[in-house]
Design a protein around this motif. Structure first.
Motif, PDB file in Angstrom:
ATOM      1  N   PHE A   1       5.628  -0.140  -1.010  1.00  0.00           N
ATOM      2  CA  PHE A   1       5.365  -1.114   0.041  1.00  0.00           C
ATOM      3  C   PHE A   1       4.245  -2.016  -0.422  1.00  0.00           C
ATOM      4  CE2 PHE A   1       7.401   2.390   2.117  1.00  0.00           C
ATOM      5  CZ  PHE A   1       8.156   1.832   3.126  1.00  0.00           C
ATOM      6  N   GLU A   2       4.444  -3.339  -0.289  1.00  0.00           N
ATOM      7  CA  GLU A   2       3.400  -4.279  -0.671  1.00  0.00           C
ATOM      8  C   GLU A   2       2.592  -4.679   0.553  1.00  0.00           C
ATOM      9  OE1 GLU A   2       2.704  -8.509  -2.988  1.00  0.00           O
ATOM     10  OE2 GLU A   2       4.673  -7.561  -3.050  1.00  0.00           O
ATOM     11  N   GLN A   3       1.274  -4.552   0.442  1.00  0.00           N
ATOM     12  CA  GLN A   3       0.354  -4.916   1.515  1.00  0.00           C
ATOM     13  C   GLN A   3       0.068  -6.413   1.463  1.00  0.00           C
ATOM     14  OE1 GLN A   3      -0.705  -2.228   3.717  1.00  0.00           O
ATOM     15  NE2 GLN A   3       1.105  -1.642   2.566  1.00  0.00           N
ATOM     16  N   GLU A   4      -0.526  -6.942   2.510  1.00  0.00           N
ATOM     17  CA  GLU A   4      -0.830  -8.374   2.566  1.00  0.00           C
ATOM     18  C   GLU A   4      -1.715  -8.830   1.413  1.00  0.00           C
ATOM     19  OE1 GLU A   4      -2.332  -9.531   6.386  1.00  0.00           O
ATOM     20  OE2 GLU A   4      -0.550  -8.788   7.417  1.00  0.00           O
ATOM     21  N   ASP A   5      -2.603  -7.952   0.951  1.00  0.00           N
ATOM     22  CA  ASP A   5      -3.497  -8.316  -0.148  1.00  0.00           C
ATOM     23  C   ASP A   5      -2.854  -8.147  -1.526  1.00  0.00           C
ATOM     24  OD1 ASP A   5      -3.423  -5.578  -0.508  1.00  0.00           O
ATOM     25  OD2 ASP A   5      -5.589  -5.274  -0.322  1.00  0.00           O
ATOM     26  N   GLY A   6      -1.579  -7.781  -1.561  1.00  0.00           N
ATOM     27  CA  GLY A   6      -0.861  -7.619  -2.813  1.00  0.00           C
ATOM     28  C   GLY A   6      -0.872  -6.205  -3.359  1.00  0.00           C
ATOM     29  N   THR A   7      -1.650  -5.326  -2.763  1.00  0.00           N
ATOM     30  CA  THR A   7      -1.682  -3.930  -3.197  1.00  0.00           C
ATOM     31  C   THR A   7      -0.321  -3.291  -2.967  1.00  0.00           C
ATOM     32  OG1 THR A   7      -4.018  -3.736  -2.621  1.00  0.00           O
ATOM     33  CG2 THR A   7      -2.791  -1.691  -2.855  1.00  0.00           C
ATOM     34  N   GLU A   8       0.169  -2.606  -3.971  1.00  0.00           N
ATOM     35  CA  GLU A   8       1.429  -1.886  -3.832  1.00  0.00           C
ATOM     36  C   GLU A   8       1.112  -0.407  -3.673  1.00  0.00           C
ATOM     37  OE1 GLU A   8       4.728  -4.504  -6.101  1.00  0.00           O
ATOM     38  OE2 GLU A   8       3.510  -3.218  -7.379  1.00  0.00           O
ATOM     39  N   LEU A   9       1.677   0.198  -2.626  1.00  0.00           N
ATOM     40  CA  LEU A   9       1.396   1.599  -2.375  1.00  0.00           C
ATOM     41  C   LEU A   9       2.653   2.372  -2.052  1.00  0.00           C
ATOM     42  CD1 LEU A   9       1.464   2.302   0.918  1.00  0.00           C
ATOM     43  CD2 LEU A   9      -0.602   0.956   0.854  1.00  0.00           C
ATOM     44  N   VAL A  10       2.546   3.670  -2.266  1.00  0.00           N
ATOM     45  CA  VAL A  10       3.629   4.602  -1.991  1.00  0.00           C
ATOM     46  C   VAL A  10       3.138   5.558  -0.915  1.00  0.00           C
ATOM     47  CG1 VAL A  10       5.057   6.454  -2.943  1.00  0.00           C
ATOM     48  CG2 VAL A  10       4.509   4.453  -4.340  1.00  0.00           C
ATOM     49  N   PRO A  11       3.857   5.659   0.209  1.00  0.00           N
ATOM     50  CA  PRO A  11       3.471   6.618   1.237  1.00  0.00           C
ATOM     51  C   PRO A  11       4.157   7.963   1.003  1.00  0.00           C
ATOM     52  CG  PRO A  11       5.214   5.234   2.068  1.00  0.00           C
ATOM     53  CD  PRO A  11       4.925   4.768   0.659  1.00  0.00           C
ATOM     54  N   VAL A  12       3.417   9.032   1.231  1.00  0.00           N
ATOM     55  CA  VAL A  12       3.990  10.376   1.247  1.00  0.00           C
ATOM     56  C   VAL A  12       3.461  11.074   2.488  1.00  0.00           C
ATOM     57  CG1 VAL A  12       4.252  10.521  -1.260  1.00  0.00           C
ATOM     58  CG2 VAL A  12       2.185  11.430  -0.190  1.00  0.00           C
ATOM     59  N   PHE A  13       4.163  12.117   2.919  1.00  0.00           N
ATOM     60  CA  PHE A  13       3.828  12.750   4.195  1.00  0.00           C
ATOM     61  C   PHE A  13       3.882  14.260   4.086  1.00  0.00           C
ATOM     62  CE2 PHE A  13       5.463   8.553   4.885  1.00  0.00           C
ATOM     63  CZ  PHE A  13       4.541   8.011   5.765  1.00  0.00           C
ATOM     64  N   THR A  14       3.081  14.913   4.917  1.00  0.00           N
ATOM     65  CA  THR A  14       3.041  16.377   4.922  1.00  0.00           C
ATOM     66  C   THR A  14       4.121  16.980   5.809  1.00  0.00           C
ATOM     67  OG1 THR A  14       1.356  16.337   6.666  1.00  0.00           O
ATOM     68  CG2 THR A  14       0.587  16.509   4.375  1.00  0.00           C
ATOM     69  N   THR A  15       4.656  16.206   6.765  1.00  0.00           N
ATOM     70  CA  THR A  15       5.732  16.699   7.635  1.00  0.00           C
ATOM     71  C   THR A  15       6.733  15.589   7.930  1.00  0.00           C
ATOM     72  OG1 THR A  15       4.655  16.115   9.726  1.00  0.00           O
ATOM     73  CG2 THR A  15       4.181  18.323   8.826  1.00  0.00           C
TER      74      THR A  15
END
Length: 131
Positions: A59-73
């Motif tokens: 997912f690309e954030q407004e500031d251009g940072t690209e991140l991957v979300p992960v979840f515990t549940t």
């Protein structure tokens, strides 16, 4: 090896997240996280066997940072990404071992225990040699 104060499973991962968020880089908590399974959202709705390679949802954030979300549940994943129903489970330390140099990671986005790490932080804090 994990610290006895942190058991295994989603609740242990959430407790470890809370510890890191509140106290910083606690080694026992980081070890617990590295040895915890997380859910990586899967964009595909195709039926059949799981693919052999793990595709990271970026997912690309407004500031251009690209991140991957992960979840515990599953519940936390569905709360943050309501349309996402499928996922792959993976040990966080294994995921960290091959982490790309240009992606950030966020664990349990939208919760009080949310933890965001840069690519360097993922490798430095969660890549354990014993996994």
């Amino acid at each position: 090896m994990t610290d006895p104060q942190f058991e295994r499973g989603p609740l242990a991962a959430q407790q470890a997240l809370r510890t890191v968020v509140e106290k910083g880089a606690d080694q026992a908590a980081l070890s617990t996280l590295a040895h915890s399974e997380v859910l990586v959202p899967a964009a595909t709705d195709a039926e059949g066997p799981a693919p052999k390679a793990l595709t990271l949802p970026v997912f690309e954030q407004e500031d251009g940072t690209e991140l991957v979300p992960v979840f515990t549940t599953q519940e936390r994943m569905e709360h943050a990404l309501p349309r996402m129903r499928r996922h792959r489970s993976v040990l966080l330390g294994v995921l960290a071992h091959g982490w790309p140099s240009d992606l950030s990671l966020v664990i349990d986005a939208g919760t009080p225990e949310q933890l965001a790490l840069t690519a360097n932080g993922v490798r430095a804090l969660l890549d354990r040699g014993d996994i």
